[in-house]
Structure formats: C-alpha cells, structure tokens
Write an enzyme that holds these catalytic residues in place. Sequence first.
Site, mmCIF file in Angstrom:
data_model
loop_
_atom_site.group_PDB
_atom_site.id
_atom_site.type_symbol
_atom_site.label_atom_id
_atom_site.label_comp_id
_atom_site.label_asym_id
_atom_site.label_seq_id
_atom_site.Cartn_x
_atom_site.Cartn_y
_atom_site.Cartn_z
ATOM 1 N N HIS A 1 6.843 -18.575 9.991
ATOM 2 C CA HIS A 1 6.387 -17.157 9.478
ATOM 3 C C HIS A 1 7.380 -16.495 9.010
ATOM 4 O O HIS A 1 8.228 -16.320 9.020
ATOM 5 C CB HIS A 1 5.611 -16.883 11.529
ATOM 6 C CG HIS A 1 5.295 -15.313 11.000
ATOM 7 N ND1 HIS A 1 6.010 -14.024 12.222
ATOM 8 C CD2 HIS A 1 5.403 -14.911 10.462
ATOM 9 C CE1 HIS A 1 5.321 -13.596 11.935
ATOM 10 N NE2 HIS A 1 4.654 -13.321 10.222
ATOM 11 N N ASP A 2 7.032 -15.587 7.619
ATOM 12 C CA ASP A 2 8.189 -15.248 7.034
ATOM 13 C C ASP A 2 8.883 -14.266 7.140
ATOM 14 O O ASP A 2 9.914 -13.737 7.396
ATOM 15 C CB ASP A 2 6.787 -14.683 5.257
ATOM 16 C CG ASP A 2 5.723 -13.663 6.275
ATOM 17 O OD1 ASP A 2 5.726 -13.427 7.256
ATOM 18 O OD2 ASP A 2 4.853 -13.397 5.221
ATOM 19 N N THR A 3 8.382 -12.977 8.651
ATOM 20 C CA THR A 3 9.289 -12.433 9.266
ATOM 21 C C THR A 3 10.482 -13.253 9.969
ATOM 22 O O THR A 3 11.239 -12.599 9.681
ATOM 23 C CB THR A 3 8.511 -11.470 9.841
ATOM 24 O OG1 THR A 3 7.552 -11.188 9.668
ATOM 25 C CG2 THR A 3 9.070 -10.701 10.773
ATOM 26 N N GLY B 1 10.444 -5.895 0.048
ATOM 27 C CA GLY B 1 9.551 -5.226 -0.749
ATOM 28 C C GLY B 1 9.711 -4.088 -0.601
ATOM 29 O O GLY B 1 10.046 -3.368 -1.141
ATOM 30 N N THR C 1 3.283 -5.607 3.013
ATOM 31 C CA THR C 1 1.877 -5.709 3.337
ATOM 32 C C THR C 1 2.296 -4.614 4.755
ATOM 33 O O THR C 1 1.121 -4.254 4.675
ATOM 34 C CB THR C 1 0.909 -6.032 3.325
ATOM 35 O OG1 THR C 1 0.598 -6.650 1.514
ATOM 36 C CG2 THR C 1 -0.618 -6.189 3.491
ATOM 37 N N ALA D 1 0.548 -11.884 1.275
ATOM 38 C CA ALA D 1 -0.759 -11.769 1.391
ATOM 39 C C ALA D 1 -1.250 -11.032 0.641
ATOM 40 O O ALA D 1 -2.100 -11.322 -0.313
ATOM 41 C CB ALA D 1 -1.145 -11.000 2.709
ATOM 42 N N ARG E 1 5.834 -16.520 -4.326
ATOM 43 C CA ARG E 1 6.722 -16.769 -5.536
ATOM 44 C C ARG E 1 6.955 -18.938 -4.958
ATOM 45 O O ARG E 1 7.107 -18.691 -3.567
ATOM 46 C CB ARG E 1 7.326 -16.270 -5.204
ATOM 47 C CG ARG E 1 8.139 -15.538 -3.928
ATOM 48 C CD ARG E 1 8.912 -14.308 -3.625
ATOM 49 N NE ARG E 1 7.816 -13.578 -3.636
ATOM 50 C CZ ARG E 1 7.142 -13.612 -2.712
ATOM 51 N NH1 ARG E 1 6.835 -13.164 -1.502
ATOM 52 N NH2 ARG E 1 5.784 -12.184 -2.952
ATOM 53 N N ASN F 1 3.765 -4.971 15.291
ATOM 54 C CA ASN F 1 2.808 -4.741 14.189
ATOM 55 C C ASN F 1 2.137 -3.370 13.512
ATOM 56 O O ASN F 1 2.165 -2.927 13.912
ATOM 57 C CB ASN F 1 1.617 -5.998 13.688
ATOM 58 C CG ASN F 1 2.479 -7.231 13.491
ATOM 59 O OD1 ASN F 1 3.238 -7.286 14.672
ATOM 60 N ND2 ASN F 1 1.752 -8.151 12.962
#
Length: 501
Positions: free
Chosen positions: A243-245, A413, A266, A18, A22, A303
């Site tokens: 989905h990145d998760t 991150g 995020t 978000a 990369r 979430n």
Amino acid sequence: MRRRGPGSTAVAAVDLGAGSGRVMLAEIAADGVSLTEVHRFPNDPVRLLDTLHWDVLRLYAETVRGLRAALARRPDLASVGIDSWAVDYGLLDTTGALLGNPVHYRDGRTEGVPERVVAALGADRLYTTTGLQLLPFNTLFQLVAATGTPILDRAERLLLIPDLLSYWLTGVAGTEVTNASTTQLLDVRTRRWSTELISAAGLPERLFGPLRQPGEPAGDLRAEVREAVGATGPLPVTAVGSHDTASAVVAVPAEGDRFAYISCGTWSLVGVELPEPVLSAESREANFTNEAGVDGTVRYLRNVMGLWLLQESLRVWRSRGYDVELPALLAAAAREPGLAAVVDPDDPVFLPPGDMPARLARACAERGEPVPDGPAAITRCILDSLALAHRSAVRQAGRLADRSVDVVHIVGGGARNELLCQLTADACGLPVVAGPVEATALGNALVQARALGVLDGGLAELRGLLRRTLPGSGSLRTYQPTPGVEIAWRDAAERAGRRDG
C-alpha cells in the site's frame, strides 16, 4: 538527492499512483540513498458502458518498460518492489487468467452497499474486527456489490493491484499484508484474514490466499519477463509495503514518535504511527482507521479527500479553455483572502469525477459561505478546507491515540505545494516538515535494501539514513506557524463543523 557512486546496490521501486505511475531506480549504500526516475506514465481510467475501470494491462506494460529502463542503467539490479493505491483488485480463474478489468474505486457500483452491509453485520463488529473506517469503496463493499455476478462466481483468487502485477511478473501469487489491511476483511489484531467476517459477508473464502510480510520474497521474474526487460540472470521481486501509504510512512524522516504524518497527493492520509490499534467506540465514531504498517506498526489515520479536488478542478478548467498553470494559480490563490469560504472536502459529493468547481460553489452556497468566484478563489477555498481537515485529523489522532504531536511531516506530491504546507502549519499550530516528495518510492526501496542485507535495523535506523541523506539535497523544508492566527483557524473550524481535537 545526491547520486551514489560505485559500490551501491540498485533496486527498482515501481510506484503506481491513482493518476500516474513511475519506476524509480534507487541506489543504496550504508551512508545514503539516491533516487532517479527512469520511467513515468499516466494512469488514466477507462469508462466502458456504465463502469469505470483501471487500464491494468497498460500498467503492466509500462512497468515492464520501466524495468527495462532501470536495467539499462544498472544491469546489476538486485530487486524489484511494487506498491500502489489500496482496495482495488483483480480476479483470477482456476488457470490464473484475469477475469475482466479491475473496477475503479470511484465507480458508483457500491452505492447503498455499505449501509446494507453495516445493517447486516453491525458497525461495531466491523470496526472491532478490522479497525477500518467506513469508506464506500472498501474492498468488502466492492465484493458484496459484485456478489452474484458471473465474474465473481468464476473467480478462484483475488489479488490486490500490486500483487496482481507481481503475479504477472513472477507467476507466484500472494497478498502483501499492508494492502490486505485496507480491504476490511483482515483481522486487525492477528493480521490474518478474518474467515468469520468473510463468511458472514457471504464471500467465498477461496478468494483470499497466503499473506506476505514486507521484506519477504515474492518470486523471481519469469523467463519471458527477464527477456523482455533485458535481465541476464535471476531477478527477485521483494514484497514491500505494497500500500503506497505504508511505503510512504517508512520514509517519513522523523525522530522519535511524537510526530504526525500527512501522505499528501490525490488523497491526504493523516495520522500517527502506533504499536497497537485503537478500537474504541469514539475512534469508530470519528471514522479513524487502523491499517497495517511495516514492522508490525499501525497506521492510525483518517482518509481526507486530498488534492483530488484541485486536480479535478484543473482538469475541468483546462477542458473549458482556461489557461491555468499550477504555479501561477497557487501564487494567485495565496493573494486571495484566507478562510473566506470553506467546505468539508470529505463530503461524498466530491468523490466521483465531474464538474468539481460547480460542486464546490454549490457546497459553499448550501453552507451559507461566500461563493468563490474564479479559479484563484476556488483554489484558495480548496486549500483552506484541506488545511482545516488536516488540523482536525492531526488533533483527533493525537487525542484518540493518547499521543503527543510536536511536528507534522508532509510527504508525497503535496510537499511541493508551499501554500498548502504553510496553511497546514498555521491550521495545526505546529511546525510542518515538507518532504520527501518521492517518499513512497524511497520507503519501497529501503524495505528492499534491508531485505537484501544492504541495510539493517528498524524504522528508526532507516529514517536516520534518510535524515542524513536528504537535507543537503534541498528535499526537506520546514514551515513555522504564523503567529497570531490561531483564533481565525479555530473560528473557521467551527464554521466548517469540524471537531477541534
């Protein structure tokens, strides 16, 4: 991570977050994985008139640049996979042209829409069909908000963000199931579109096309794209956990199933991995979600607003001329008194962009908490509050799913944030294993490698490969809970109004 030598297979993992995107070059062999960042770029939203949009054309252009960089290093690149955040989408007309720029999930157009939809369809019906928590930006609510607009009336197909980029690369349209499961329009049991729910919401069924599973082919690069990226022959795009998760959870280096994960950036996605969804009334009331994972698993999670609160605070401080660098700020926050002031990071007031430090101060005052003064105190308030939210979600997930949790894995991150990792260990009363930071790209690449036949086995085997690869690179760090702090965290949880398990 250590570099692989000759004989490795190279794939490109396109990971769109978000805040930034990369393109990572992954080199994979049977005895390990290496990862090299070949292109990174900002992902800045654009406000046009009253609407907040994604700059999706720039994301596509940067993806092409990244693939060109990957091929310059490894001309024998074997596959490309794309993942991104959830819920947002582009709409195509009958010719395949994009109708308008995708709207950002933080845009305010869904205000009041969830309440109308729940009143019409019923919270229990929505949950037992889709298994999803109610979040104001779920795709269902975005589409209902767009009902009656010229764009939606003209739309022939809806593609979620990673599928939209895949379509532009290959010309082949499809929707990958892990991201589709975040729309609140997929049946959680069958993993197929819920045509009954789509119809009841007044949405056109034509928007929802064929579904793909992670590991299935998504088409080859079109000829003009091959030329643009410097590919000399066919280059396939492989569906991953888009989905990145979903991709990040693949790369959680856990043993067995007695673990919780926090995919922390995020957002903090906090939960456990299950074979079946949990659809009880108590689960719905606790606002837990059942999202599709790789290999038929369920990502049972909540979430939590995540490091967005700190990211937005940093943006505001810097815009006002504060000299705030994150390492120094975190060191200063560590010296602040712990649990002096806590807030609920999931309060909707924190969702949109804006003056986050002022909102945090106001929230503390309204709750009767001491108002933190200055960046270090505000940062400590944010991180203490996030650790409390992690504690609540981990304990509730384990109880609602009847799953014992012995360790918490933080990936993404947030694994770099030593203070947050230690606070989470203290809050949960459990060891925290932090890393890998680039879990999403690793999970993306591992699914591609398995589809190519370079690797085999299930998630346990893929995670075993990571455990053999990561420790020597310093990519994992374990934080033990500090003795004697449980009562302080329990009392803070009560102050914050959080259910403690």
